[in-house]
Design an enzyme around this catalytic site. Structure first.
Site, PDB file in Angstrom:
ATOM      1  N   LYS A   1      -5.124  22.241  -7.406  1.00  0.00           N
ATOM      2  CA  LYS A   1      -4.769  23.422  -8.213  1.00  0.00           C
ATOM      3  C   LYS A   1      -3.948  23.016  -9.429  1.00  0.00           C
ATOM      4  O   LYS A   1      -3.051  22.172  -9.320  1.00  0.00           O
ATOM      5  CB  LYS A   1      -3.946  24.401  -7.371  1.00  0.00           C
ATOM      6  CG  LYS A   1      -4.753  25.068  -6.294  1.00  0.00           C
ATOM      7  CD  LYS A   1      -3.915  26.058  -5.524  1.00  0.00           C
ATOM      8  CE  LYS A   1      -4.752  26.603  -4.373  1.00  0.00           C
ATOM      9  NZ  LYS A   1      -3.945  27.084  -3.261  1.00  0.00           N
TER      10      LYS A   1
ATOM     11  N   GLU B   1       4.821   5.162   3.644  1.00  0.00           N
ATOM     12  CA  GLU B   1       4.205   6.430   4.084  1.00  0.00           C
ATOM     13  C   GLU B   1       5.335   7.374   4.517  1.00  0.00           C
ATOM     14  O   GLU B   1       6.418   6.905   4.902  1.00  0.00           O
ATOM     15  CB  GLU B   1       3.236   6.155   5.250  1.00  0.00           C
ATOM     16  CG  GLU B   1       2.523   7.358   5.852  1.00  0.00           C
ATOM     17  CD  GLU B   1       1.779   8.214   4.834  1.00  0.00           C
ATOM     18  OE1 GLU B   1       2.257   9.342   4.584  1.00  0.00           O
ATOM     19  OE2 GLU B   1       0.760   7.767   4.280  1.00  0.00           O
TER      20      GLU B   1
ATOM     21  N   GLU C   1       0.846  -1.200   0.000  1.00  0.00           N
ATOM     22  CA  GLU C   1       0.000   0.000   0.000  1.00  0.00           C
ATOM     23  C   GLU C   1       0.882   1.252   0.000  1.00  0.00           C
ATOM     24  O   GLU C   1       1.776   1.398   0.841  1.00  0.00           O
ATOM     25  CB  GLU C   1      -0.952   0.042   1.199  1.00  0.00           C
ATOM     26  CG  GLU C   1      -1.853   1.283   1.099  1.00  0.00           C
ATOM     27  CD  GLU C   1      -2.945   1.378   2.146  1.00  0.00           C
ATOM     28  OE1 GLU C   1      -2.917   0.623   3.128  1.00  0.00           O
ATOM     29  OE2 GLU C   1      -3.829   2.251   1.974  1.00  0.00           O
TER      30      GLU C   1
ATOM     31  N   THR D   1     -11.640   4.285   4.188  1.00  0.00           N
ATOM     32  CA  THR D   1     -10.422   4.836   4.803  1.00  0.00           C
ATOM     33  C   THR D   1     -10.762   6.145   5.523  1.00  0.00           C
ATOM     34  O   THR D   1     -11.828   6.725   5.338  1.00  0.00           O
ATOM     35  CB  THR D   1      -9.322   5.130   3.760  1.00  0.00           C
ATOM     36  OG1 THR D   1      -9.615   6.359   3.090  1.00  0.00           O
ATOM     37  CG2 THR D   1      -9.174   4.007   2.748  1.00  0.00           C
TER      38      THR D   1
ATOM     39  N   ASP E   1       9.802   8.158   0.578  1.00  0.00           N
ATOM     40  CA  ASP E   1       9.075   8.490  -0.651  1.00  0.00           C
ATOM     41  C   ASP E   1       8.799   7.231  -1.478  1.00  0.00           C
ATOM     42  O   ASP E   1       9.732   6.529  -1.897  1.00  0.00           O
ATOM     43  CB  ASP E   1       9.935   9.485  -1.447  1.00  0.00           C
ATOM     44  CG  ASP E   1       9.269   9.964  -2.728  1.00  0.00           C
ATOM     45  OD1 ASP E   1       8.201   9.427  -3.094  1.00  0.00           O
ATOM     46  OD2 ASP E   1       9.825  10.881  -3.355  1.00  0.00           O
TER      47      ASP E   1
ATOM     48  N   ASP F   1      -3.050  12.203  -2.496  1.00  0.00           N
ATOM     49  CA  ASP F   1      -3.348  13.643  -2.421  1.00  0.00           C
ATOM     50  C   ASP F   1      -3.779  14.147  -3.795  1.00  0.00           C
ATOM     51  O   ASP F   1      -3.059  13.950  -4.778  1.00  0.00           O
ATOM     52  CB  ASP F   1      -2.113  14.404  -1.940  1.00  0.00           C
ATOM     53  CG  ASP F   1      -1.725  13.990  -0.541  1.00  0.00           C
ATOM     54  OD1 ASP F   1      -2.473  14.323   0.400  1.00  0.00           O
ATOM     55  OD2 ASP F   1      -0.685  13.313  -0.372  1.00  0.00           O
TER      56      ASP F   1
ATOM     57  N   PHE G   1      -9.357   9.112   5.152  1.00  0.00           N
ATOM     58  CA  PHE G   1      -9.453  10.249   4.234  1.00  0.00           C
ATOM     59  C   PHE G   1     -10.776  10.192   3.456  1.00  0.00           C
ATOM     60  O   PHE G   1     -11.409  11.210   3.193  1.00  0.00           O
ATOM     61  CB  PHE G   1      -8.260  10.239   3.273  1.00  0.00           C
ATOM     62  CG  PHE G   1      -8.114  11.517   2.510  1.00  0.00           C
ATOM     63  CD1 PHE G   1      -7.518  12.627   3.077  1.00  0.00           C
ATOM     64  CD2 PHE G   1      -8.588  11.615   1.218  1.00  0.00           C
ATOM     65  CE1 PHE G   1      -7.399  13.813   2.366  1.00  0.00           C
ATOM     66  CE2 PHE G   1      -8.471  12.791   0.497  1.00  0.00           C
ATOM     67  CZ  PHE G   1      -7.878  13.894   1.079  1.00  0.00           C
ATOM     68  N   GLU G   2     -11.181   8.980   3.126  1.00  0.00           N
ATOM     69  CA  GLU G   2     -12.443   8.807   2.406  1.00  0.00           C
ATOM     70  C   GLU G   2     -13.633   9.284   3.254  1.00  0.00           C
ATOM     71  O   GLU G   2     -14.540   9.947   2.735  1.00  0.00           O
ATOM     72  CB  GLU G   2     -12.606   7.317   2.071  1.00  0.00           C
ATOM     73  CG  GLU G   2     -13.933   6.942   1.464  1.00  0.00           C
ATOM     74  CD  GLU G   2     -14.002   5.450   1.145  1.00  0.00           C
ATOM     75  OE1 GLU G   2     -13.134   4.694   1.624  1.00  0.00           O
ATOM     76  OE2 GLU G   2     -14.922   5.063   0.425  1.00  0.00           O
TER      77      GLU G   2
ATOM     78  N   ASP H   1     -11.576  10.634  -4.136  1.00  0.00           N
ATOM     79  CA  ASP H   1     -12.870  11.304  -3.947  1.00  0.00           C
ATOM     80  C   ASP H   1     -12.870  12.648  -4.687  1.00  0.00           C
ATOM     81  O   ASP H   1     -13.694  13.503  -4.399  1.00  0.00           O
ATOM     82  CB  ASP H   1     -13.166  11.528  -2.453  1.00  0.00           C
ATOM     83  CG  ASP H   1     -12.210  12.523  -1.831  1.00  0.00           C
ATOM     84  OD1 ASP H   1     -11.083  12.691  -2.357  1.00  0.00           O
ATOM     85  OD2 ASP H   1     -12.580  13.156  -0.808  1.00  0.00           O
TER      86      ASP H   1
HETATM   87  C1  LIG Z   1      -4.773  11.976   1.286  1.00  0.00           C
HETATM   88  S1  LIG Z   1      -3.795  10.938   2.271  1.00  0.00           S
HETATM   89  C2  LIG Z   1      -4.662   9.383   2.226  1.00  0.00           C
HETATM   90  C3  LIG Z   1      -4.218   8.461   3.319  1.00  0.00           C
HETATM   91  C4  LIG Z   1      -4.932   7.088   3.353  1.00  0.00           C
HETATM   92  N1  LIG Z   1      -4.632   6.312   2.173  1.00  0.00           N
HETATM   93  C5  LIG Z   1      -6.427   7.275   3.511  1.00  0.00           C
HETATM   94  O1  LIG Z   1      -7.148   7.039   2.532  1.00  0.00           O
HETATM   95  O2  LIG Z   1      -6.865   7.635   4.612  1.00  0.00           O
HETATM   96  C6  LIG Z   1      -2.400  10.637   1.213  1.00  0.00           C
HETATM   97  C7  LIG Z   1      -1.213  10.041   1.959  1.00  0.00           C
HETATM   98  O3  LIG Z   1      -0.192   9.738   1.041  1.00  0.00           O
HETATM   99  C8  LIG Z   1       1.055  10.056   1.643  1.00  0.00           C
HETATM  100  N2  LIG Z   1       2.001  10.293   0.535  1.00  0.00           N
HETATM  101  C9  LIG Z   1       1.921  11.228  -0.424  1.00  0.00           C
HETATM  102  N3  LIG Z   1       2.945  11.122  -1.288  1.00  0.00           N
HETATM  103  C10 LIG Z   1       3.693  10.068  -0.847  1.00  0.00           C
HETATM  104  C11 LIG Z   1       4.897   9.466  -1.306  1.00  0.00           C
HETATM  105  N4  LIG Z   1       5.522   9.914  -2.404  1.00  0.00           N
HETATM  106  N5  LIG Z   1       5.399   8.437  -0.616  1.00  0.00           N
HETATM  107  C12 LIG Z   1       4.756   7.968   0.487  1.00  0.00           C
HETATM  108  N6  LIG Z   1       3.616   8.491   0.986  1.00  0.00           N
HETATM  109  C13 LIG Z   1       3.096   9.538   0.316  1.00  0.00           C
HETATM  110  C14 LIG Z   1       0.769  11.292   2.463  1.00  0.00           C
HETATM  111  O4  LIG Z   1       1.717  11.456   3.503  1.00  0.00           O
HETATM  112  C15 LIG Z   1      -0.626  10.997   2.987  1.00  0.00           C
HETATM  113  O5  LIG Z   1      -0.593  10.355   4.239  1.00  0.00           O
END
Ligand SMILES: C[S@@+](CC[C@H](N)C(=O)[O-])C[C@H]1O[C@@H](n2cnc3c(N)ncnc32)[C@H](O)[C@@H]1O
Length: 233
Positions: free
Chosen positions: A144, A90, A65, A212, A117, A140, A214-215, A176
């Site tokens: 924009k 993460e 994931e 989730t 990353d 994310d 965020f969802e 979403d």
């Molecule tokens: C909008 S949140 C969604 C979190 C989770 N999947 C949920 O649905 O609740 C996006 C997550 O992706 C992580 N993220 C973004 N870019 C990433 C990257 N390049 N490597 C690892 N994590 C990343 C962010 O830190 C954030 O926690």
């Protein structure tokens, strides 16, 4: 040093990242988990391919994931499917800490985390043809226009994901944010190694995944949720 498969792994311009490092609030328990539990359940980032059989001490189906947030999905899956090995990536320290606390509480042996990353982890550490499933839930959306380049779903990253799935492996994605969903359909539809599993080549009618964090936030705001699934040809 070269990525795990220097011929197939597309390189991305690493000046642009899909996240910004925020200080964020972290609880004492989460910080302690990072200090004490990450060395046990985390894998350090190194620019070398992982030997996943050695990491987990067995040969098993593997699910990864990307951006697991607080880890609720990953923890539930790892508990429900002990015969499968799970990897989570993460960069947000409170979420990683939260997930580590869940791993320790459940005594889970089939889950490892990488606090780095995802683009670099996929490029360097995850071997080609090694994953049965890849999960990318609510990346994310970067709404924009000037930030669209930060979206994780880009042609080069999708090509990289396709090479890390084993033939027949599944990529599951959800968002979403409707404009991002349309963007995903276009980018994923252009990757020749991936076939859309939805009838008509659009979004899935239903999914059995858990909601989730965020969802839930998106649904409270009245957002529609889009699920996509692809199989590596
Ligand atoms: C909008 S949140 C969604 C979190 C989770 N999947 C949920 O649905 O609740 C996006 C997550 O992706 C992580 N993220 C973004 N870019 C990433 C990257 N390049 N490597 C690892 N994590 C990343 C962010 O830190 C954030 O926690």
């Amino acid at each position: 040093m070269e990525p795990a498969d220097q011929h197939d792994a597309p390189r991305q311009a690493r000046a642009i990242r899909s996240f910004v490092r925020r200080a964020g609030r972290i609880t004492r328990a989460q910080q302690r988990a990072l200090d004490e539990l990450l060395p046990r359940w985390g894998l350090p980032f190194t620019p070398r391919a992982l030997d996943l059989d050695a990491v987990f001490g067995r040969h098993a189906p593997r699910v990864l994931e990307i951006g697991f947030g607080d880890g609720a999905t990953l923890l539930a899956l790892a508990r429900a499917r002990p015969e499968v090995d799970f990897l989570g990536i993460e960069v947000h320290p409170p979420g990683i800490g939260h997930c580590l606390l869940g791993i320790a509480a459940g005594g889970l042996t089939n889950l490892r985390l990488i606090a780095h990353d995802a683009v670099e982890v996929l490029q360097w550490q995850v071997p080609p043809d090694s994953l049965d499933e890849l999960l990318l839930y609510f990346p994310d959306p970067w709404p924009k226009k000037r930030h669209h380049k930060r979206r994780l779903v880009q042609p080069a990253f999708v090509a990289l994901l396709a090479t890390r799935l084993r033939p027949g492996g599944l990529l599951r994605i959800a968002t979403d944010w409707e404009p991002y969903a349309e963007w995903m359909l276009a980018v994923l539809g252009a990757e020749p190694r991936l076939a859309n599993l939805a009838p008509g080549g659009g979004y899935l009618d239903h999914t059995d995944r858990a909601t989730t964090r965020f969802e839930s936030r998106g649904r409270r705001l009245g957002h529609r949720v889009f699920d996509l699934a692809y199989r590596r040809a």
